[in-house]
Design an enzyme around this catalytic site. Sequence first.
Site, PDB file in Angstrom:
ATOM      1  N   HIS A 149       0.818  -1.218   0.000  1.00  0.00           N
ATOM      2  CA  HIS A 149       0.000   0.000   0.000  1.00  0.00           C
ATOM      3  C   HIS A 149       0.853   1.271   0.000  1.00  0.00           C
ATOM      4  O   HIS A 149       0.331   2.359  -0.295  1.00  0.00           O
ATOM      5  CB  HIS A 149      -0.927   0.032   1.211  1.00  0.00           C
ATOM      6  CG  HIS A 149      -1.996  -1.012   1.182  1.00  0.00           C
ATOM      7  ND1 HIS A 149      -2.868  -1.169   0.132  1.00  0.00           N
ATOM      8  CD2 HIS A 149      -2.327  -1.981   2.089  1.00  0.00           C
ATOM      9  CE1 HIS A 149      -3.698  -2.185   0.383  1.00  0.00           C
ATOM     10  NE2 HIS A 149      -3.381  -2.687   1.560  1.00  0.00           N
ATOM     11  N   ASP A 152      -2.738 -10.457  -2.688  1.00  0.00           N
ATOM     12  CA  ASP A 152      -3.351  -9.999  -1.446  1.00  0.00           C
ATOM     13  C   ASP A 152      -4.815  -9.640  -1.708  1.00  0.00           C
ATOM     14  O   ASP A 152      -5.158  -9.188  -2.801  1.00  0.00           O
ATOM     15  CB  ASP A 152      -2.588  -8.777  -0.951  1.00  0.00           C
ATOM     16  CG  ASP A 152      -2.957  -8.354   0.457  1.00  0.00           C
ATOM     17  OD1 ASP A 152      -2.193  -8.653   1.378  1.00  0.00           O
ATOM     18  OD2 ASP A 152      -4.017  -7.703   0.623  1.00  0.00           O
ATOM     19  N   ASP A 184      -4.879 -12.974   2.790  1.00  0.00           N
ATOM     20  CA  ASP A 184      -6.125 -12.526   3.406  1.00  0.00           C
ATOM     21  C   ASP A 184      -7.341 -12.755   2.513  1.00  0.00           C
ATOM     22  O   ASP A 184      -8.444 -12.321   2.863  1.00  0.00           O
ATOM     23  CB  ASP A 184      -6.036 -11.062   3.838  1.00  0.00           C
ATOM     24  CG  ASP A 184      -5.306 -10.175   2.863  1.00  0.00           C
ATOM     25  OD1 ASP A 184      -4.860 -10.676   1.817  1.00  0.00           O
ATOM     26  OD2 ASP A 184      -5.164  -8.976   3.146  1.00  0.00           O
ATOM     27  N   HIS A 209      -6.393  -7.142  -0.659  1.00  0.00           N
ATOM     28  CA  HIS A 209      -6.517  -5.704  -0.867  1.00  0.00           C
ATOM     29  C   HIS A 209      -5.662  -5.268  -2.056  1.00  0.00           C
ATOM     30  O   HIS A 209      -4.549  -5.750  -2.251  1.00  0.00           O
ATOM     31  CB  HIS A 209      -6.082  -4.945   0.384  1.00  0.00           C
ATOM     32  CG  HIS A 209      -6.867  -5.321   1.599  1.00  0.00           C
ATOM     33  ND1 HIS A 209      -6.460  -6.313   2.483  1.00  0.00           N
ATOM     34  CD2 HIS A 209      -8.047  -4.860   2.065  1.00  0.00           C
ATOM     35  CE1 HIS A 209      -7.353  -6.434   3.444  1.00  0.00           C
ATOM     36  NE2 HIS A 209      -8.327  -5.563   3.221  1.00  0.00           N
TER      37      HIS A 209
END
Length: 343
Positions: free
Chosen positions: A160, A196, A285, A198
């Site tokens: 991120h 991931d 995740d 996200h």
Amino acid sequence: MRTICSEDHRLHFPQAELHAGQFVTPFERPSRVEYILARLRERGLNDIAAPDPVAMAPIRALCRPDYLAFLEHAWDEWKRAGCAGEIIPASFPARRMNADRAPTNIDGKVGFYALAAETAITAGTWAAALSSAAVAQTAQRIVAGGARAAFALCRPPGHHATADMFGGYCFINNAALAAEAFRADGVARVAVLDIDFHHGNGTQDIFYRRGDVFFASIHGAPEHAFPYYLGYSDETGEGPGEGANLNLPLPPGAGYGPWAEALDAALARIRAFGAEALVVSLGVDAYKDDPISFFTLDSPDFLDAGRRIGRLGLPTLFCMEGGYAIEAIGVNAVNVLEGFLDA
């Protein structure tokens, strides 16, 4: 497969995260690493080593100097200002506000460099972020030296983080740092595959206008999932990077069927791109019981995902990202690695 891990990850352990209107123990915490290390040893993947000292020049080339100076000195500035708790951003340069000038006041400065309010900075955050970068750098050198693969057990994670913003538990973008290292080693075309849950907004932002690094991400649809404001399928790159960015967002409840189709589509594009090295942002995740995601993958699915990635036949660096079902993170992360080795 050698794993690189630094004990200095423990230096970053915020005691609070703002989640659902209350302060909770952060989902991203040191015990994540312990579960992964235990599973590696249980499965006989015992080649685990500490990183070499961090190389700052590549980090300075990746990140804006003012941002790095902020990360290095934020804690001292925070304490000099008389702030008693951990550093949590409270104000941001929102729409129609000046996003080009960093305030002098540390409270404003934190919001200027933050992309979200869930990520706290502590006394040890800067040292831990540098140790995580060192892990990625060391593992990349192993692959560049001829190994089929290596596992950078990075903490804090990185995907991120942009060149000038932190958030989503990330401070320095380890996957981007590794991709740049492959390029510096003479690899003409590098791919970054982000699995991931996200979206890897930071990695996309860093490479969006470049055609030498292909970025592919499978993630929760941004209208429903953090980081919300990037990750749509029509984001395909700009200028020289047009066509070198692939977003594959999936809706709430997506299981392994559509997720595997998206993975195959990403792998096909990586082949067509002509990548000579691969960096995998290894978040697990997408797991069905993860507390901050909405996909429904099960542990055996990660084994199959690893096999699919392994069939690319590329020199591959795995950089650890997310995964917050703590007791399952070791099984799920190591399943990807074992599947890769089985391919």
